[in-house]
Enzyme design. Sequence first.
Site, PDB file in Angstrom:
ATOM      1  N   GLY A   7       0.840  -1.203   0.000  1.00 44.49           N
ATOM      2  CA  GLY A   7       0.000   0.000   0.000  1.00 44.49           C
ATOM      3  C   GLY A   7       0.871   1.247   0.000  1.00 44.49           C
ATOM      4  CE  LYS A 204      -5.224   5.983  16.219  1.00 50.03           C
ATOM      5  NZ  LYS A 204      -4.560   5.501  15.012  1.00 50.03           N
TER       6      LYS A 204
HETATM    7  N1  LIG Z   1      -4.173   8.431   7.205  1.00 50.98           N
HETATM    8  C1  LIG Z   1      -4.027   8.555   8.530  1.00 50.98           C
HETATM    9  O1  LIG Z   1      -3.808   9.681   9.034  1.00 50.98           O
HETATM   10  C2  LIG Z   1      -4.122   7.381   9.424  1.00 50.98           C
HETATM   11  C3  LIG Z   1      -4.449   6.131   8.937  1.00 50.98           C
HETATM   12  N2  LIG Z   1      -4.435   5.063   9.793  1.00 50.98           N
HETATM   13  C4  LIG Z   1      -4.791   3.714   9.317  1.00 50.98           C
HETATM   14  O2  LIG Z   1      -3.736   3.249   8.482  1.00 50.98           O
HETATM   15  C5  LIG Z   1      -4.253   2.340   7.489  1.00 50.98           C
HETATM   16  C6  LIG Z   1      -3.877   2.853   6.108  1.00 50.98           C
HETATM   17  O3  LIG Z   1      -4.548   4.079   5.977  1.00 50.98           O
HETATM   18  P1  LIG Z   1      -4.120   5.163   4.877  1.00 50.98           P
HETATM   19  O4  LIG Z   1      -2.679   5.034   4.548  1.00 50.98           O
HETATM   20  O5  LIG Z   1      -4.663   6.468   5.343  1.00 50.98           O
HETATM   21  O6  LIG Z   1      -4.961   4.662   3.624  1.00 50.98           O
HETATM   22  P2  LIG Z   1      -4.880   5.181   2.119  1.00 50.98           P
HETATM   23  O7  LIG Z   1      -6.254   5.002   1.551  1.00 50.98           O
HETATM   24  O8  LIG Z   1      -4.216   6.513   2.055  1.00 50.98           O
HETATM   25  O9  LIG Z   1      -3.873   4.144   1.444  1.00 50.98           O
HETATM   26  C7  LIG Z   1      -4.233   2.814   1.232  1.00 50.98           C
HETATM   27  C8  LIG Z   1      -3.470   2.380  -0.004  1.00 50.98           C
HETATM   28  O10 LIG Z   1      -3.702   0.997  -0.234  1.00 50.98           O
HETATM   29  C9  LIG Z   1      -3.730   0.821  -1.627  1.00 50.98           C
HETATM   30  N3  LIG Z   1      -4.336  -0.419  -2.061  1.00 50.98           N
HETATM   31  C10 LIG Z   1      -5.585  -0.851  -1.806  1.00 50.98           C
HETATM   32  N4  LIG Z   1      -5.782  -2.040  -2.408  1.00 50.98           N
HETATM   33  C11 LIG Z   1      -4.626  -2.326  -3.076  1.00 50.98           C
HETATM   34  C12 LIG Z   1      -4.200  -3.395  -3.897  1.00 50.98           C
HETATM   35  N5  LIG Z   1      -5.017  -4.424  -4.169  1.00 50.98           N
HETATM   36  N6  LIG Z   1      -2.955  -3.365  -4.434  1.00 50.98           N
HETATM   37  C13 LIG Z   1      -2.134  -2.323  -4.173  1.00 50.98           C
HETATM   38  N7  LIG Z   1      -2.464  -1.271  -3.391  1.00 50.98           N
HETATM   39  C14 LIG Z   1      -3.707  -1.293  -2.860  1.00 50.98           C
HETATM   40  C15 LIG Z   1      -4.512   2.017  -2.121  1.00 50.98           C
HETATM   41  O11 LIG Z   1      -4.279   2.162  -3.490  1.00 50.98           O
HETATM   42  P3  LIG Z   1      -5.348   2.904  -4.464  1.00 50.98           P
HETATM   43  O12 LIG Z   1      -5.077   4.365  -4.282  1.00 50.98           O
HETATM   44  O13 LIG Z   1      -4.975   2.410  -5.838  1.00 50.98           O
HETATM   45  O14 LIG Z   1      -6.723   2.503  -4.012  1.00 50.98           O
HETATM   46  C16 LIG Z   1      -3.903   3.124  -1.266  1.00 50.98           C
HETATM   47  O15 LIG Z   1      -2.773   3.688  -1.898  1.00 50.98           O
HETATM   48  C17 LIG Z   1      -5.777   2.312   7.717  1.00 50.98           C
HETATM   49  O16 LIG Z   1      -6.129   1.218   8.538  1.00 50.98           O
HETATM   50  C18 LIG Z   1      -6.034   3.633   8.457  1.00 50.98           C
HETATM   51  O17 LIG Z   1      -7.223   3.605   9.249  1.00 50.98           O
HETATM   52  C19 LIG Z   1      -4.036   5.169  11.105  1.00 50.98           C
HETATM   53  C20 LIG Z   1      -3.719   6.402  11.624  1.00 50.98           C
HETATM   54  C21 LIG Z   1      -3.838   7.605  10.858  1.00 50.98           C
HETATM   55  C1  LIG Z   2      -6.520  10.775  13.303  1.00 49.70           C
HETATM   56  C2  LIG Z   2      -7.289   9.725  14.058  1.00 49.70           C
HETATM   57  C3  LIG Z   2      -6.673   9.506  15.427  1.00 49.70           C
HETATM   58  C4  LIG Z   2      -8.762  10.121  14.265  1.00 49.70           C
HETATM   59  O1  LIG Z   2      -9.466   9.101  14.850  1.00 49.70           O
HETATM   60  C5  LIG Z   2      -7.228   8.441  13.241  1.00 49.70           C
HETATM   61  O2  LIG Z   2      -6.639   7.465  13.635  1.00 49.70           O
HETATM   62  C6  LIG Z   2      -7.967   8.397  11.952  1.00 49.70           C
HETATM   63  O3  LIG Z   2      -8.375   9.457  11.452  1.00 49.70           O
HETATM   64  O4  LIG Z   2      -8.117   7.288  11.459  1.00 49.70           O
END
Ligand SMILES: NC(=O)C1=CN([C@@H]2O[C@H](COP(=O)(O)OP(=O)(O)OC[C@H]3O[C@@H](n4cnc5c(N)ncnc54)[C@H](OP(=O)(O)O)[C@@H]3O)[C@@H](O)[C@H]2O)C=CC1
Ligand SMILES: CC(C)(CO)C(=O)C(=O)O
Length: 326
Positions: A7, A204
Amino acid sequence: MRVGMIGAGAIGGWIGVRLAQRGHDVSVLARGETLAAIRAHGWRLDIAGETLTAQVAASDDPAALGAQDVIVIALKGPALAAVAPRLAPMIARETLIVPAMNGVPWWFLLGGGGELPATALASIDADGGTAAALGYDQVIGSVVHASAVAIGPGHIAHKAGNRLILGEPAGGGSARLDRLCALFAEAGFVAERSERIRYEIWYKLWGNMTMNPISAITGATTDRMLDDPLVAGFTLRVMAEAQAIGARIGCPIAERGVDRMAVTRQLGGFKTSMLQDVEAGRPIEIDQLLSAPREIAAKLGVETPALDALTGLTRLFGKERGLYPA
Ligand SMILES: NC(=O)C1=CN([C@@H]2O[C@H](COP(=O)(O)OP(=O)(O)OC[C@H]3O[C@@H](n4cnc5c(N)ncnc54)[C@H](OP(=O)(O)O)[C@@H]3O)[C@@H](O)[C@H]2O)C=CC1
Ligand SMILES: CC(C)(CO)C(=O)C(=O)O
């Protein structure tokens, strides 16, 4: 060290680019325009007033990336079931598997927890395919305390926070955990070693399982939810149920004594990642944040009227918008 990022979104980029910048052999599983952008422009991360650009091996085929020392899974929850079985070419016998994701992970009760014996959770791994693919023994649990957003394909902006909590699923310490914490610390993360990572995951979740779905169905930022007395009161009722569940599965989160809502309020007013997903038309992490705690409560015989209501409302909201399976 060979690190495979699964990802290339907000958290994947926040981690992968920084590890690559420190000279690690980072590769990334990406697809579509994200993959094309990374190949064309490098993987970009805006952080601390500068843009870091990493040239990494990128592919939509795990076999092209090969076996890794560590894989970091930075997918949204709904994507994991389809991707996990494809990752076999990246996982060798010694590969560490680090889910950098919110919510209850597939492994959470595979080693048991409190009153519960080793338990698979159908709400987040319906056919057991994720556990079959990723298992338990090679997992290092993690909690992401940071926020970031994808501002374009292969281009991430860091927003706040720098903390990664890492721990052995069964608790305690290990040499492999120490090595992993050192890897992240050396790359500039605040890498905290926890001897009770399940507790940290549940703590969390205590925030995510209320703020995220309520923001999704109301469109409100966190400050406005907490400022509304009826919504804040409902939030506290869901949190009380989550606290009761946690006490029975070895996650006594209330002992921390910190006002969890005050912790969220300190973050200011922002859109949770689930509201961002709603606005972008992406599937939302209902099962990891809500269905799994409800399933655990049912196994314990804990009544969860408020969590039931929130899950029902959020699920129907998601179904009506094509963001959750009908
Ligand atoms: N963003 C944040 O601030 C925070 C996020 N999190 C958690 O972290 C985790 C990741 O979140 P986040 O990074 O924000 O998510 P995003 O949606 O930004 O990124 C997820 C990525 O996974 C990719 N993906 C999905 N399916 C596939 C596949 N089959 N093959 C390749 N790539 C794939 C997507 O690609 P595509 O664009 O092509 O769909 C996308 O780039 C989640 O559980 C979220 O809740 C935790 C704390 C904070
Ligand atoms: C930034 C924060 C803590 C809010 O719940 C988070 O984890 C999210 O947006 O998924």
